[in-house]
Design a protein around this motif. Structure first.
Motif, PDB file in Angstrom:
ATOM      1  N   LEU A 163     -12.434  -5.642   7.112  1.00  0.00           N
ATOM      2  CA  LEU A 163     -12.271  -6.245   8.428  1.00  0.00           C
ATOM      3  C   LEU A 163     -13.079  -5.437   9.400  1.00  0.00           C
ATOM      4  N   VAL A 193     -14.492  -5.382  13.207  1.00  0.00           N
ATOM      5  CA  VAL A 193     -14.520  -6.037  14.499  1.00  0.00           C
ATOM      6  C   VAL A 193     -15.566  -5.373  15.363  1.00  0.00           C
ATOM      7  N   HIS A 230     -17.143  -4.691  18.757  1.00  0.00           N
ATOM      8  CA  HIS A 230     -16.817  -4.822  20.168  1.00  0.00           C
ATOM      9  C   HIS A 230     -17.919  -5.600  20.838  1.00  0.00           C
ATOM     10  N   PRO A 231     -17.541  -6.545  21.648  1.00  0.00           N
ATOM     11  CA  PRO A 231     -18.584  -7.283  22.361  1.00  0.00           C
ATOM     12  C   PRO A 231     -19.435  -6.296  23.155  1.00  0.00           C
ATOM     13  N   ILE A 249      -8.301 -13.169  14.261  1.00  0.00           N
ATOM     14  CA  ILE A 249      -8.008 -11.809  13.829  1.00  0.00           C
ATOM     15  C   ILE A 249      -8.380 -10.784  14.892  1.00  0.00           C
ATOM     16  N   ASP A 250      -9.548 -10.986  15.509  1.00  0.00           N
ATOM     17  CA  ASP A 250      -9.962  -9.953  16.458  1.00  0.00           C
ATOM     18  C   ASP A 250      -9.111  -9.926  17.717  1.00  0.00           C
ATOM     19  N   PHE A 301      -6.491  -7.516  16.463  1.00  0.00           N
ATOM     20  CA  PHE A 301      -7.047  -6.315  15.871  1.00  0.00           C
ATOM     21  C   PHE A 301      -6.915  -5.061  16.735  1.00  0.00           C
ATOM     22  N   GLY A 360      -6.641  -5.090   3.954  1.00  0.00           N
ATOM     23  CA  GLY A 360      -6.426  -6.228   4.835  1.00  0.00           C
ATOM     24  C   GLY A 360      -4.970  -6.612   4.963  1.00  0.00           C
ATOM     25  N   ARG A 412     -17.054   1.089  26.312  1.00  0.00           N
ATOM     26  CA  ARG A 412     -16.310   0.283  27.279  1.00  0.00           C
ATOM     27  C   ARG A 412     -15.380   1.169  28.100  1.00  0.00           C
TER      28      ARG A 412
END
Lengths: 595, 269, 202
Positions: free
Chosen positions: A5, A7, A9-10, C40-41, C44, C61, C124
C-alpha cells in the motif's frame, strides 16, 4: 507500514508556498512600500513646481505643517466618533426592526448615492448663518461643516457594515442564541455586538481613507472663501504661493500621520478583529493560519480604495421606485427577480424631473421672499446650469475612458504576473490609502503651465477616479476561478482567445463595480476639479456643474445658483445610476457571477 | 409518561404562489430514557420538526407537548446540537460551553465548575482557551455537545450532528456520544436525533420514526432492540436498514400507503 | 521508512479504531475503508498514525489491534486521552518538540521554530504544524496561544506513569533542565536533542 500500500502525498500546491513567503516577508515589504509611495510623490512635486527642494527649509516648515495636520486629525476623530455611534444605532435598528429595514435602508441608499461633497457648501452656508460669520463663534461654522461632511463620508459605509453583519449572521448562530435563551444585554454583548466587530473595524479603515480624501478636499474648497486651518488648506496655500518646500513638508506630515495610524491603530485592530469573523469557518481541520490568502488581500485593497463613495448601486440594484414594494434579503440581493418594466423608469424619470423643477422653483421663491430679488448675473448663470451639467458629464465620461484605457491593461498585467503582484501590491496599497486630493494643489498650480485648464480638470478627475477602476479590475483578474482557468487551459485556449472568452467576461462584474465607484468618485471630485481661487486669485475655471456650485458659494447672492446646481447634480447622478448602472450591475450579478 | 408529545402537527410555509406544506399529521412520543431517531429523505422537514419541538418555530396546526405542557416559545429543558456546530467564533471553547449557563443566570463560580466538568467529559481539556476556528471538526462538535449538555437538559435535540464531519470522525464521535448517553451520571433523559443517514439512526437509536418525502408524514415507527454496540454487518442490522430504506422509497411514491403502515410500528422481523 | 507527524485528528483516529472494532479487531485495509465508502488513502493517514502510536499493526495490508489499541477502544473518553498522551510522548517528534519547549528560555516555541522541526519530516509543513498543535493540545502536552502563534509548555506536577519503553521525565517540572539531562541519558539509543529528523521506530 502496510506493504503493497503506497500512498503518495499529493504534491504541495504552489499556492501555499507563495502564501507563506508573502506572510513572512511582510514587514520589509511594508517599509519598501512606503518608500515606493514617497518616491512618486516627490517626483510629482518636483516636476510640478520646477523648484529644487532644500531639505533644511522643508524641515523648517514641518512644525507649521504638523500643527495643521493636528487640526485636521481632530476633525477626523470627531467625525469618526459621531459616525461610530450613528452606525451602531442605525445599523442595529435597521437590522432588528422589521419595519425599520424597509424605510431606513432605502434612505441610506439614496443618501450614499448622491455626491456628498456637493452638499458641503450648503452645509457651510447654513452653519455659518447659525454661528455668525464674525464674532467669537465664527470659527465653529466651517469646522462643524467639515466635521459633518467627513461624518457623511464615513457613516454610510459603517452603517452597512453593522447592518449586513447582523443580517448575515448564520441562522444556526441565531438559533443557538434562541435555544439557550440569550436575551437583552447579554445577547447584545455576547452575540450581536461581537458579530459586528469584524466588519466595523474593516469598514472603519475604509471610512478613514475616505475621510482623509474628503477632509483634504473640503479644506481645499474652503480656500475659495473662508479658509479652514488644516493640512488641505496648508497644501493649497503653499502650492498657490508657490512654495515647494512648504508643500513638501505638508505632504511628509500627511504621509507620516496616515502611515502611523495604519501601523499603530488599524493593523493591530485588524488582527484582533479577525477573531470576530464568522463567514468562513470551514469544517474539517482547524485553521490556525488565517490571512495567508494573497488574493484576499487584493480584494481588501479593492474595497479599501472604494472609500466612502461606494454608491448605492453596488448595494442594491433595484430601482428606487420599487424599493417600497418588495422585501429584500441582503444575502440574495441582486438575484431577486424584479419586474423591469420600462414604465417604472419613465415614472421615476418623471418624478425626478418634476421634483427637480419644483424644488428649484420653491428655493428661488423662498430666496426672493427673504433675501430680495435674484441678481441678474446670477440669473444668467442659473440658466447656464443645464449646459454646465452636460459639460461635467462629458468630462467625467472622458476621464473614465482614459482611466479605463490605463487601468485595464495594467490590472490584467499585474494580476497575471505573480512577481509583479508580489512586489507591486504593497506599494499600491499604500498609495491607495493616500488621499489623492492632497495632490490637487500641485496639479492646479504646477501643471497649469503645461496643460490647458480643461486638461488640468481632466487630470484631477482621473486622479479621483482611476483607483476604483484599477483595484476592482485587479481583484477581478486575480480571483478568476482556478477551475475556469484550468478548463480554458485544458482546451488549449490561449492568448487572445483566453482574453476574449475567459478573462474579459469574468472581469465584467468587477468592471461594473469599478465603473460605478469610479463615477461616484468622479462626481465628488468635480467640486474642486473645475474651479479654484486662492486668496482671491482665480486659478482654475472651466465650465461645469462643480464650477457652478463653487461660484454660487463664493459669489455674493449666489446661493440660488449653488442650490440649483447642486440639485441638478444630484438628480443627474440618480438618473444615471438608475438608467445605466443598476441595469448593468444586475446583469453582471445574474449572468457573469461564478460561484 | 411521554416526555414530548407531537400531536397531529402540520407545518406549511407561505410563498408567493400559495403555501407549501412541509409536513402533515405528524404524531409521535418521546419517552423517558428514549433515544429516538427521526429519519427521512432530505426536504421532508425533519429539521423543521426539531425546531418546532424546541419552540423556535410554531406549527401551523396541531400541538407539541413537553411534559404535558404545550410548547409556546423556546422551551427550557431542551438543548440543541447543530449540524454546523453553531459555535461563536469570537468566544473561546470555555466561553462557548458557558454560553447557555450565562443565559440561565448562573453565578460565575458555578458556571466555571460546570463548564470544567463538561469540558472534561467530552474530552476537550487542552482546548479551553482555543477559539473554534483553531480546532478540528470533531472537536468543534464536541464543543456543541458540551454546550448542550452543560445546561443539563431533559431532552437533547440533535440536528444532523454528524453530517458535517468526515466519515471517520463521525464514526469516532458517534461512539463517544453513545458512551455519554450510557453514563447514568450525565443528562439528558432522552435524545431526539434527526438524520438522513439510516444506518446512523439504527446504530444509535432505540426507536426510529420514519418520515416520508415532502410533505413529510410518519411512515412507520421502528423499534431497534439490537444490543449495543451494534454490528453494522450483522444480518439483523442489515434487515432493519433494508426495511427503513424500502419504507422511504415506497412511501415516497405511494403517499397514501404510508399512513396505513403507521400502526405497524412494532417489532422488527 | 515513513517520517512521522500526526495525521488526522484524535476523533478521526478513534473513528478508525471503532471501525476496526466493528470488524472484530482485524480486517483487510481495503475492506475497512470500503465499510464507510471511503478510498483507502482516506483512512490511510489515520491508519499510519495509529500504527506509530502502537495501537494498530498493519501486516500484508491487514490491520490488527494491538493490545493497547483494544484497550483504548474499550476505555472511557477520559482514559483514552491518557493513553494517547502516553503514546504521543513516545514518538520522536513529540519528544523533540517537548524538549525544545523545555530548552527554550521562556518555555515557548514559535510557529516558525516548530516549522523548523517539522520541515525535516515532510513538505506539507502547514498541515503538519496544525496537526501537531491539535494533537499536542488534545493530549495536554502543551498549550497553544493562537494570538501569538506560540506553543507554551504545560507544567505538570505529577509525572505520568510509564506506559511503554520510554522512561518518562522523572524529575518535577521545576527542575526542568536536569530532568532533560536525565531523560537524555536514559534514552541513549534515541537521536540527541538536536533537531535531527525524528524517525518512526517501527
Amino acid at each position: 507500514m502496510p506493504q503493497g500500500l503506497k500512498v503518495r502525498h499529493p504534491t504541495e500546491p504552489p499556492r501555499v508556498a507563495e502564501a507563506r513567503t508573502t506572510v513572512r516577508s511582510r514587514p520589509s515589504a511594508r517599509v519598501s512600500a512606503v518608500l515606493y509611495a514617497a518616491v512618486p510623490l516627490g517626483v510629482v512635486t518636483l516636476a510640478a513646481t520646477g523648484v529644487v527642494l532644500s531639505p533644511g527649509r522643508v524641515l523648517g516648515y514641518l512644525p507649521t505643517a504638523s500643527l495643521d495636520v493636528l487640526y485636521s486629525f481632530v476633525r477626523m476623530v470627531a467625525a469618526y466618533a459621531l459616525a461610530l455611534v450613528f452606525a451602531l444605532a442605525y445599523g442595529y435598528y435597521a437590522a432588528a426592526r422589521r419595519g425599520g429595514e424597509r424605510v431606513m435602508i432605502p434612505i441610506l441608499d439614496i443618501l450614499q448615492s448622491v455626491p456628498i461633497l456637493g452638499f458641503f457648501p450648503v452645509v457651510i452656508v447654513l452653519l455659518v448663518n447659525l454661528t455668525g460669520s464674525s464674532g467669537p463663534y465664527a470659527f465653529l461654522g466651517p469646522n462643524l461643516a467639515s466635521v459633518v461632511l467627513i461624518f457623511t463620508s464615513m457613516a454610510w459605509n459603517m452603517v452597512f457594515g453593522v447592518y449586513e453583519s447582523l443580517k448575515t449572521l448564520p441562522t444556526e448562530l441565531r438559533e443557538a442564541s434562541d435555544t439557550f435563551q440569550l436575551h437583552g444585554w447579554l445577547r447584545f454583548r455576547r452575540v450581536l455586538f461581537p458579530a459586528t466587530i469584524n466588519r466595523l473595524v474593516y469598514n472603519s479603515v475604509l471610512s478613514w481613507t475616505g475621510g482623509w480624501f474628503f477632509l483634504v478636499e473640503a479644506e481645499i474648497f474652503t480656500t475659495n472663501g473662508r479658509a479652514l486651518a488644516g493640512i488641505g488648506s496648508f497644501l493649497s496655500f503653499s502650492a498657490a504661493k508657490p512654495n515647494a518646500n512648504a508643500f513638501a513638508a505638508g505632504l511628509v506630515m500627511l504621509v507620516l500621520v496616515i502611515v502611523a495610524l495604519d501601523f499603530l491603530v488599524w493593523r493591530p485592530l485588524g488582527r484582533w478583529a479577525e477573531r470576530f469573523r464568522y463567514d468562513q469557518v470551514p469544517s474539517g481541520e482547524g485553521d490556525l493560519s488565517m490571512d495567508r490568502d494573497p488574493s484576499g488581500r487584493i480584494r481588501r485593497a479593492a474595497s479599501f480604495v472604494t472609500r466612502g463613495v461606494r454608491t448605492g448601486v453596488t448595494r442594491i440594484s433595484t430601482p428606487f421606485v420599487q424599493l417600497a414594494t418588495i422585501r429584500r434579503s441582503p444575502t440574495r440581493r441582486g438575484a431577486a427577480a424584479v419586474p423591469r418594466a420600462w414604465t417604472n423608469y419613465v415614472a421615476l424619470g418623471g418624478i425626478l424631473v418634476l421634483g427637480w423643477l419644483m424644488l428649484i422653483a420653491i428655493i428661488v421663491a423662498i430666496y426672493q421672499v427673504f433675501s430680495g430679488p435674484i441678481l441678474p448675473a446670477v440669473r444668467l448663470q442659473i440658466l447656464q446650469v443645464p449646459e454646465a451639467m452636460g459639460a461635467s458629464i462629458l468630462r467625467v465620461a472622458i476621464a473614465y475612458a482614459l482611466c479605463l484605457a490605463i487601468a485595464l491593461p495594467l490590472a490584467v498585467a499585474i494580476a497575471r504576473s505573480s512577481r509583479a503582484s508580489r512586489t507591486g501590491l504593497p506599494a499600491i496599497e499604500v498609495i491607495a490609502s493616500f488621499p489623492a486630493t492632497a495632490l490637487f494643489p500641485v496639479i492646479i498650480f504646477g501643471l497649469s503651465r503645461y496643460l490647458t485648464p480643461q486638461g488640468v480638470a481632466l487630470l484631477m478627475l482621473m486622479t479621483g477616479m482611476i483607483w476604483y477602476l484599477f483595484f476592482n479590475l485587479l481583484a477581478g483578474a486575480r480571483s478568476l476561478a482556478p477551475d475556469l482557468e484550468e478548463a480554458a487551459r485544458s482546451f488549449g485556449l490561449r492568448g487572445r482567445g483566453f482574453l476574449r472568452r475567459v478573462l474579459l467576461p469574468s472581469l465584467f462584474p468587477a468592471l461594473v463595480t469599478g465603473s460605478v465607484t469610479a463615477f461616484g468618485g468622479g462626481w465628488n471630485t468635480l467640486i474642486v476639479a473645475e474651479y479654484l481661487s486662492v486668496n482671491g486669485v482665480q486659478s482654475l475655471n472651466v465650465l461645469g456643474i462643480g464650477q457652478m456650485i463653487d461660484i454660487g458659494y463664493a459669489e455674493a447672492g449666489g446661493i440660488p445658483l449653488m442650490v440649483t446646481a447642486l440639485l441638478t447634480l444630484v438628480v443627474s447622478v440618480i438618473v444615471i445610476n438608475e438608467l445605466l448602472w443598476k441595469p448593468l450591475y444586475r446583469r453582471a450579478v445574474e449572468r457573469f457571477r461564478y460561484d | 409518561m411521554a416526555l414530548i408529545r407531537v400531536d397531529h402537527v402540520d407545518k406549511s410555509f407561505p410563498t408567493r404562489h400559495g403555501s407549501i406544506a412541509i409536513m402533515q399529521e405528524i404524531t409521535f412520543d418521546v419517552r423517558d430514557a428514549d433515544f429516538l431517531a427521526i429519519v427521512g429523505p432530505s426536504g421532508c422537514g425533519k429539521s423543521s420538526l426539531l425546531r418546532l419541538i424546541q419552540g423556535l418555530d410554531r406549527p401551523t396546526r396541531g400541538t407539541i407537548y413537553f411534559r404535558d405542557r404545550p410548547v409556546e416559545g423556546v422551551a427550557r429543558g431542551m438543548a440543541m446540537v447543530f449540524q454546523n456546530f453553531a459555535l461563536f467564533p469570537w468566544l473561546t471553547i470555555n466561553q462557548n460551553v458557558a454560553f447557555g449557563l450565562e443565559a440561565l443566570g448562573w453565578p460565575p463560580e458555578k458556571i466555571g465548575a460546570q463548564v470544567e466538568r463538561y469540558i472534561s467529559v467530552t474530552g476537550l481539556e487542552g482546548f479551553e482557551e482555543a477559539y473554534p476556528r483553531e480546532i478540528s471538526g470533531g472537536m468543534r462538535q464536541r464543543v456543541g455537545l458540551a454546550r448542550a449538555l452543560a445546561v443539563e437538559p431533559e431532552v437533547l435535540l440533535m440536528d444532523e450532528p454528524f453530517s458535517a464531519l468526515d466519515p471517520l470522525t463521525a464514526e469516532g464521535l458517534r461512539e463517544e456520544v453513545l458512551q455519554l448517553w450510557r453514563d447514568p451520571q450525565l443528562p439528558p433523559e432522552a435524545v431526539l436525533l434527526v438524520t438522513h443517514n439510516i444506518e446512523e439512526a439504527i446504530q444509535l437509536a432505540d426507536r426510529v420514526v420514519v418520515l416520508s418525502r415532502r410533505p413529510g408524514h410518519v411512515l412507520a415507527e421502528v423499534v431497534i432492540d439490537l444490543p449495543r454496540p451494534r454490528d453494522r454487518k450483522s444480518p439483523a442490522f442489515y434487515e432493519l436498514t433494508d426495511r427503513v430504506y424500502s419504507l422511504i422509497t415506497e412511501g415516497g411514491t405511494v403517499a397514501s400507503q404510508g399512513t396505513a403502515s403507521n400502526g405497524e410500528g412494532g417489532r422488527p422481523g | 521508512m515513513p517520517t512521522v507527524y500526526p495525521k488526522g485528528s484524535p476523533t478521526e483516529l478513534l473513528g478508525l479504531l471503532v471501525l476496526l472494532e466493528g470488524h472484530k479487531g482485524s480486517e483487510d485495509v481495503a475492506l475497512l475503508a470500503d465499510d464507510l465508502d471511503l478510498e483507502i488513502d482516506e483512512i490511510f493517514p489515520s491508519l499510519e498514525f495509529a500504527e506509530v502510536l502502537q495501537l494498530v499493526k498493519v501486516t500484508d495490508g491487514r490491520a490488527t489491534f494491538t493490545e493497547l489499541g483494544r484497550k483504548l477502544v474499550a476505555a472511557s473518553i477520559r482514559e483514552r486521552k491518557t493513553i494517547l498522551r502516553e503514546q504521543l510522548r513516545k514518538t520522536a517528534l513529540f519528544r523533540t518538540i517537548l524538549r525544545a519547549l523545555e530548552n527554550s528560555p521562556n518555555h515557548r516555541l514559535s510557529d516558525e521554530e516548530l516549522g523548523h522541526i517539522v520541515s525535516f519530516t515532510t513538505a506539507r509543513a502547514d498541515e503538519a504544524e496544525q496537526n501537531i498543535v491539535n494533537w499536542g493540545r488534545y493530549a495536554d502536552l502543551f498549550r497553544y496561544d493562537a494570538d501569538e502563534h506560540v506553543l507554551v509548555a504545560v507544567r505538570r506536577p505529577s509525572p505520568p506513569r510509564s506506559g511503554g519503553r520510554t522512561p518518562p521525565p522523572s524529575a518535577p517540572a521545576a527542575v526542568a533542565p536536569s530532568a532533560m539531562v536525565a531523560e537524555r541519558k536514559s534514552t541513549g539509543a534515541d537521536p540527541p536533542a538536536s533537531l535531527l529528523p525524528p524517525r518512526a521506530r517501527a
